[in-house]
Scaffold this active site. Sequence first.
Site, mmCIF file in Angstrom:
data_model
loop_
_atom_site.group_PDB
_atom_site.id
_atom_site.type_symbol
_atom_site.label_atom_id
_atom_site.label_comp_id
_atom_site.label_asym_id
_atom_site.label_seq_id
_atom_site.Cartn_x
_atom_site.Cartn_y
_atom_site.Cartn_z
ATOM 1 N N ASP A 10 0.803 -1.230 0.000
ATOM 2 C CA ASP A 10 0.000 0.000 0.000
ATOM 3 C C ASP A 10 0.839 1.284 0.000
ATOM 4 O O ASP A 10 0.683 2.132 0.873
ATOM 5 C CB ASP A 10 -0.976 -0.029 1.183
ATOM 6 C CG ASP A 10 -1.950 -1.195 1.081
ATOM 7 O OD1 ASP A 10 -1.648 -2.273 1.614
ATOM 8 O OD2 ASP A 10 -2.989 -1.022 0.429
ATOM 9 N N HIS A 12 0.621 3.483 -2.384
ATOM 10 C CA HIS A 12 -0.333 4.520 -2.848
ATOM 11 C C HIS A 12 0.364 5.765 -3.379
ATOM 12 O O HIS A 12 0.001 6.891 -3.019
ATOM 13 C CB HIS A 12 -1.301 4.904 -1.721
ATOM 14 C CG HIS A 12 -2.357 3.878 -1.472
ATOM 15 N ND1 HIS A 12 -3.603 3.940 -2.032
ATOM 16 C CD2 HIS A 12 -2.330 2.733 -0.744
ATOM 17 C CE1 HIS A 12 -4.311 2.890 -1.648
ATOM 18 N NE2 HIS A 12 -3.562 2.129 -0.877
ATOM 19 N N ASP A 49 -1.416 -2.169 -4.436
ATOM 20 C CA ASP A 49 -1.589 -0.719 -4.281
ATOM 21 C C ASP A 49 -0.252 0.025 -4.252
ATOM 22 O O ASP A 49 -0.028 0.894 -3.414
ATOM 23 C CB ASP A 49 -2.418 -0.363 -3.034
ATOM 24 C CG ASP A 49 -3.896 -0.673 -3.197
ATOM 25 O OD1 ASP A 49 -4.298 -1.069 -4.310
ATOM 26 O OD2 ASP A 49 -4.644 -0.528 -2.219
ATOM 27 N N HIS A 85 -6.588 -0.706 -5.662
ATOM 28 C CA HIS A 85 -6.466 0.622 -6.278
ATOM 29 C C HIS A 85 -5.775 0.601 -7.632
ATOM 30 O O HIS A 85 -6.121 1.381 -8.502
ATOM 31 C CB HIS A 85 -5.701 1.575 -5.346
ATOM 32 C CG HIS A 85 -6.552 2.138 -4.265
ATOM 33 N ND1 HIS A 85 -6.981 3.435 -4.256
ATOM 34 C CD2 HIS A 85 -7.075 1.556 -3.162
ATOM 35 C CE1 HIS A 85 -7.731 3.647 -3.190
ATOM 36 N NE2 HIS A 85 -7.789 2.518 -2.503
ATOM 37 N N HIS A 167 -4.007 -9.383 -1.080
ATOM 38 C CA HIS A 167 -4.436 -7.989 -0.902
ATOM 39 C C HIS A 167 -5.901 -8.021 -0.472
ATOM 40 O O HIS A 167 -6.792 -7.547 -1.170
ATOM 41 C CB HIS A 167 -4.260 -7.190 -2.198
ATOM 42 C CG HIS A 167 -4.452 -5.709 -2.007
ATOM 43 N ND1 HIS A 167 -3.429 -4.846 -1.708
ATOM 44 C CD2 HIS A 167 -5.564 -4.937 -2.039
ATOM 45 C CE1 HIS A 167 -3.898 -3.629 -1.580
ATOM 46 N NE2 HIS A 167 -5.200 -3.644 -1.776
ATOM 47 N N HIS A 202 -4.469 -0.767 5.927
ATOM 48 C CA HIS A 202 -3.481 0.309 6.033
ATOM 49 C C HIS A 202 -2.882 0.447 7.428
ATOM 50 O O HIS A 202 -2.183 1.393 7.734
ATOM 51 C CB HIS A 202 -4.096 1.642 5.578
ATOM 52 C CG HIS A 202 -4.227 1.728 4.088
ATOM 53 N ND1 HIS A 202 -4.454 2.891 3.416
ATOM 54 C CD2 HIS A 202 -4.151 0.764 3.142
ATOM 55 C CE1 HIS A 202 -4.515 2.642 2.116
ATOM 56 N NE2 HIS A 202 -4.339 1.356 1.932
HETATM 57 MN MN LIG Z 1 -4.567 0.232 -0.130
#
Ligand SMILES: [Mn+2]
Length: 433
Positions: A10, A12, A49, A85, A167, A202
């Site tokens: 993650d 991001h 992600d 994502h 995930h 997260h």
């Molecule tokens: Mn995420």
Amino acid sequence: MFVKFAHLSDCHLGAWRNEILNQTGYEAFEQAINKIIEEEVDFVILSGDLFDISNPKVDVVDLAVRELKKLRDKNIPVYGIMGSHDFSPSDNSMIRPLISAGLFIDVSKGELTDNKKLKLSFIQDAKTGIKLTGLRARKRSLEIEDYKRLLREDLENEEGIKIFVLHTMLSELKPVEFKDMESAPKSLLPQNFAYYAGGHLHKTVPEKLRTGDNTLIVDQKNSIIYPGSLYPTDFRELEKYQYGGFCIVSGEVNSESQSSELKVKFVPIKPREILTLVIDCTNKTVIDSLELIDQKISALNAEDKIVTVRIIGSLTSGRAYEIKSNEIAEQLRNKGALDALINKNALTSKEYAPISVAVGKTNEEIEETLIHEHAETTNIKKISKKDMENKIHRILEVLGTDREEGTQVREYNEELLNQFLEIFDLTKKGESL
Ligand SMILES: [Mn+2]
């Protein structure tokens, strides 16, 4: 043999609209890659992600390519899956060019059998002999359906030291604050894997990875690890966690006896110092609140820090918007803060108490009631309550008109504007009555 790998999730990249925080997110990624190279790991796992969206802008892709290339130049392979994502149902994810360039090895590869079962295949790391597989995410946790079709037995019977990359949130490991988030029972995961590299959550789980010396022995009870986001991705995460990080997993593995003694260490990444402030304005007027905020901010040492300010409570008079976020942020920047994020979501006013609506009515009725109650509690000079109610209805009506086929956007906008002017008994600048 002794193995060592990094587990990130993650990232991001590109998640923040605020440019300072966006850059800080990039820096966190750079720092993590540098640290990974320093640690001389055998390989890296990315649990989804990497990007905040499936088609990020050039800056984001450029950063990812540059950093992942540093790993390839050191012969450190990167194994990963797509997350909720950066997955694209039409196969248009920016992860694809990374895969083509050999910067990212997708371990979520498989095929559908004749009876619609999902058969995953393994990718074996050349240096350590460790076998990796995993299941990428889909939007809205739809991958849970894939788990239900998974041919688990084949995966469980595969010999050697195995890692599963996921995930997906697992129900049994779900922290209470995520109770509304979709999850899958642990029983859907294939068994007999030495390590489960988790993503999507997260928050760092197990939580104790972030306390003491940040290390944990990987055993049957603690084999599913979520490093959490590499860097906070929104206001709440920034306020709550202040920093993110990744995991370094290391230890002895024996492929023949299929045994492993791994330990996991959480590596915090803190590119910037974060200062969090909560200001309670309960039972205060707007003027008193502004004074309180001013006092609190004056007392801060905000130099070179990113500051989060959450303003909460119920004002006795005035409205929340009279406390201006941009002015507070400006004041903090003047005190040397790198930037400030202001959140007033939990600031209400007694003058504007929430209106409750009985359930079971039609949307039209709910709208009618809300507008009526709102008009009743609002005082504007020269507009009667009945008139206000009418005006709100007319505004909604005008906003609801679609542009007719054949009319230009400009004409449509002009028409909307004219109608608004009429509703508010106004004239356009330059025109006179
Ligand atoms: Mn995420």
